[in-house]
Every structure is written in structure tokens, then in C-alpha cells.
Design a protein around this motif. Structure first.
Motif, short mmCIF file in Angstrom:
data_model
loop_
_atom_site.label_atom_id
_atom_site.label_comp_id
_atom_site.label_asym_id
_atom_site.label_seq_id
_atom_site.Cartn_x
_atom_site.Cartn_y
_atom_site.Cartn_z
N GLU A 18 -36.94 11.71 -60.84
CA GLU A 18 -38.36 11.40 -61.02
C GLU A 18 -39.12 12.60 -61.56
O GLU A 18 -40.00 12.45 -62.41
CB GLU A 18 -38.99 10.94 -59.70
CG GLU A 18 -38.49 9.59 -59.20
CD GLU A 18 -37.16 9.70 -58.45
OE1 GLU A 18 -36.74 10.82 -58.08
OE2 GLU A 18 -36.53 8.65 -58.23
N GLU A 19 -38.79 13.79 -61.06
CA GLU A 19 -39.45 15.01 -61.55
C GLU A 19 -39.11 15.25 -63.02
O GLU A 19 -39.98 15.62 -63.81
CB GLU A 19 -39.01 16.22 -60.72
CG GLU A 19 -39.55 16.22 -59.31
CD GLU A 19 -38.97 17.33 -58.47
OE1 GLU A 19 -39.76 18.04 -57.80
OE2 GLU A 19 -37.74 17.51 -58.47
N LYS A 20 -37.85 15.02 -63.37
CA LYS A 20 -37.42 15.21 -64.76
C LYS A 20 -38.13 14.23 -65.69
O LYS A 20 -38.63 14.63 -66.74
CB LYS A 20 -35.91 15.05 -64.87
CG LYS A 20 -35.12 16.13 -64.15
CD LYS A 20 -33.64 15.85 -64.22
CE LYS A 20 -32.84 16.87 -63.45
NZ LYS A 20 -31.39 16.61 -63.52
N VAL A 21 -38.16 12.97 -65.30
CA VAL A 21 -38.80 11.94 -66.12
C VAL A 21 -40.28 12.24 -66.30
O VAL A 21 -40.83 12.11 -67.40
CB VAL A 21 -38.59 10.53 -65.50
CG1 VAL A 21 -39.46 9.49 -66.16
CG2 VAL A 21 -37.12 10.14 -65.57
N GLY A 39 -45.01 24.96 -78.25
CA GLY A 39 -45.59 25.39 -76.99
C GLY A 39 -45.73 24.33 -75.93
O GLY A 39 -46.15 24.63 -74.81
N THR A 40 -45.37 23.09 -76.24
CA THR A 40 -45.60 22.02 -75.27
C THR A 40 -44.66 22.13 -74.07
O THR A 40 -45.08 21.90 -72.94
CB THR A 40 -45.45 20.64 -75.92
OG1 THR A 40 -44.17 20.55 -76.56
CG2 THR A 40 -46.55 20.39 -76.92
N VAL A 41 -43.41 22.47 -74.29
CA VAL A 41 -42.46 22.58 -73.20
C VAL A 41 -42.88 23.71 -72.25
O VAL A 41 -42.90 23.52 -71.02
CB VAL A 41 -41.02 22.82 -73.73
CG1 VAL A 41 -40.07 23.18 -72.59
CG2 VAL A 41 -40.52 21.59 -74.46
N GLN A 42 -43.24 24.85 -72.80
CA GLN A 42 -43.65 25.96 -71.96
C GLN A 42 -44.92 25.61 -71.17
O GLN A 42 -45.04 25.93 -70.00
CB GLN A 42 -43.90 27.21 -72.79
CG GLN A 42 -44.45 28.33 -71.93
CD GLN A 42 -44.05 29.69 -72.41
OE1 GLN A 42 -43.36 29.83 -73.41
NE2 GLN A 42 -44.48 30.70 -71.69
N ARG A 43 -45.83 24.94 -71.82
CA ARG A 43 -47.08 24.55 -71.16
C ARG A 43 -46.82 23.65 -69.95
O ARG A 43 -47.33 23.88 -68.86
CB ARG A 43 -47.97 23.83 -72.17
CG ARG A 43 -49.30 23.40 -71.64
CD ARG A 43 -50.11 22.79 -72.76
NE ARG A 43 -51.37 22.26 -72.27
CZ ARG A 43 -52.29 21.71 -73.03
NH1 ARG A 43 -52.10 21.63 -74.34
NH2 ARG A 43 -53.39 21.26 -72.52
N VAL A 44 -45.98 22.63 -70.14
CA VAL A 44 -45.67 21.71 -69.04
C VAL A 44 -44.87 22.42 -67.94
O VAL A 44 -45.16 22.26 -66.76
CB VAL A 44 -44.89 20.48 -69.58
CG1 VAL A 44 -44.31 19.65 -68.44
CG2 VAL A 44 -45.80 19.64 -70.45
N SER A 54 -35.09 24.56 -68.33
CA SER A 54 -34.76 23.27 -67.69
C SER A 54 -35.52 22.14 -68.37
O SER A 54 -34.93 21.12 -68.75
CB SER A 54 -35.11 23.30 -66.21
OG SER A 54 -34.32 24.23 -65.52
N VAL A 55 -36.81 22.31 -68.54
CA VAL A 55 -37.64 21.27 -69.16
C VAL A 55 -37.21 21.04 -70.61
O VAL A 55 -37.11 19.90 -71.06
CB VAL A 55 -39.14 21.61 -69.07
CG1 VAL A 55 -39.98 20.58 -69.80
CG2 VAL A 55 -39.58 21.73 -67.61
#
Length: 84
Positions: A18-21, A39-44, A54-55
Motif C-alpha cells: 500500500e505504501e509503494k502504490v 525531481g518528482t521522485v525525490q520530492r515524493v 526505493s521510490v
């Protein structure tokens, strides 16, 4: 600053599906709103307190699973592991 806890090595944290989704959904939403991937992955990851790598891996695998990019899907990889 050195921590007095443990060996100083980062620990592996297990994230629920659930956290991954939710993280993948957030990345995709931000990308759609901003019209950019930069920059979206780092932001999230920063917002959620997750590891950036991981993200990034979750988003990449979700893109493969959803057919947006080529590669071995999660189901295919699981089947190969079961056959071996």
C-alpha cells in the motif's frame, strides 16, 4: 554527527504494498500536474520519508507492469523464480 545506535549502517526498511502504490501514485500525479519528470521522485520520497532510490525503483517497475516501458513485469519475474 555520529549516532550511538547500531553500527552506523543504514537499516533495510520493508514497505507495505500500500505504501509503494501510494508513492507511485503521488509521483505520477505530480508528474501530470507539473508536466515534467525532473525531481518528482525525490520530492515524493522526501515528503514521505522514504529512500529516493526505493521510490525510483517502484515507479520504474510500475511503469513496466503497466506497459508504459519494456521489461520483465513483476508477474513474469515471479513465474521465472518459481520455475527455477
Amino acid at each position: 554527527m555520529v549516532s550511538s545506535q547500531g553500527s552506523g549502517k543504514p537499516t533495510a526498511r520493508r514497505y507495505s504494498s500500500e505504501e509503494k502504490v501510494a508513492a507511485v501514485r503521488m509521483v505520477r500525479t505530480i508528474r501530470a500536474e507539473l508536466g515534467t519528470e525532473h525531481g518528482t521522485v525525490q520530492r515524493v520520497a522526501t515528503q514521505l520519508g522514504y529512500g529516493v532510490e526505493s521510490v525510483r525503483v517502484w515507479v520504474k517497475q510500475a511503469d513496466v507492469d503497466d506497459g508504459h516501458v519494456g521489461g520483465a513485469t513483476t508477474a513474469e519475474a515471479r513465474r521465472v523464480r518459481e520455475l527455477e
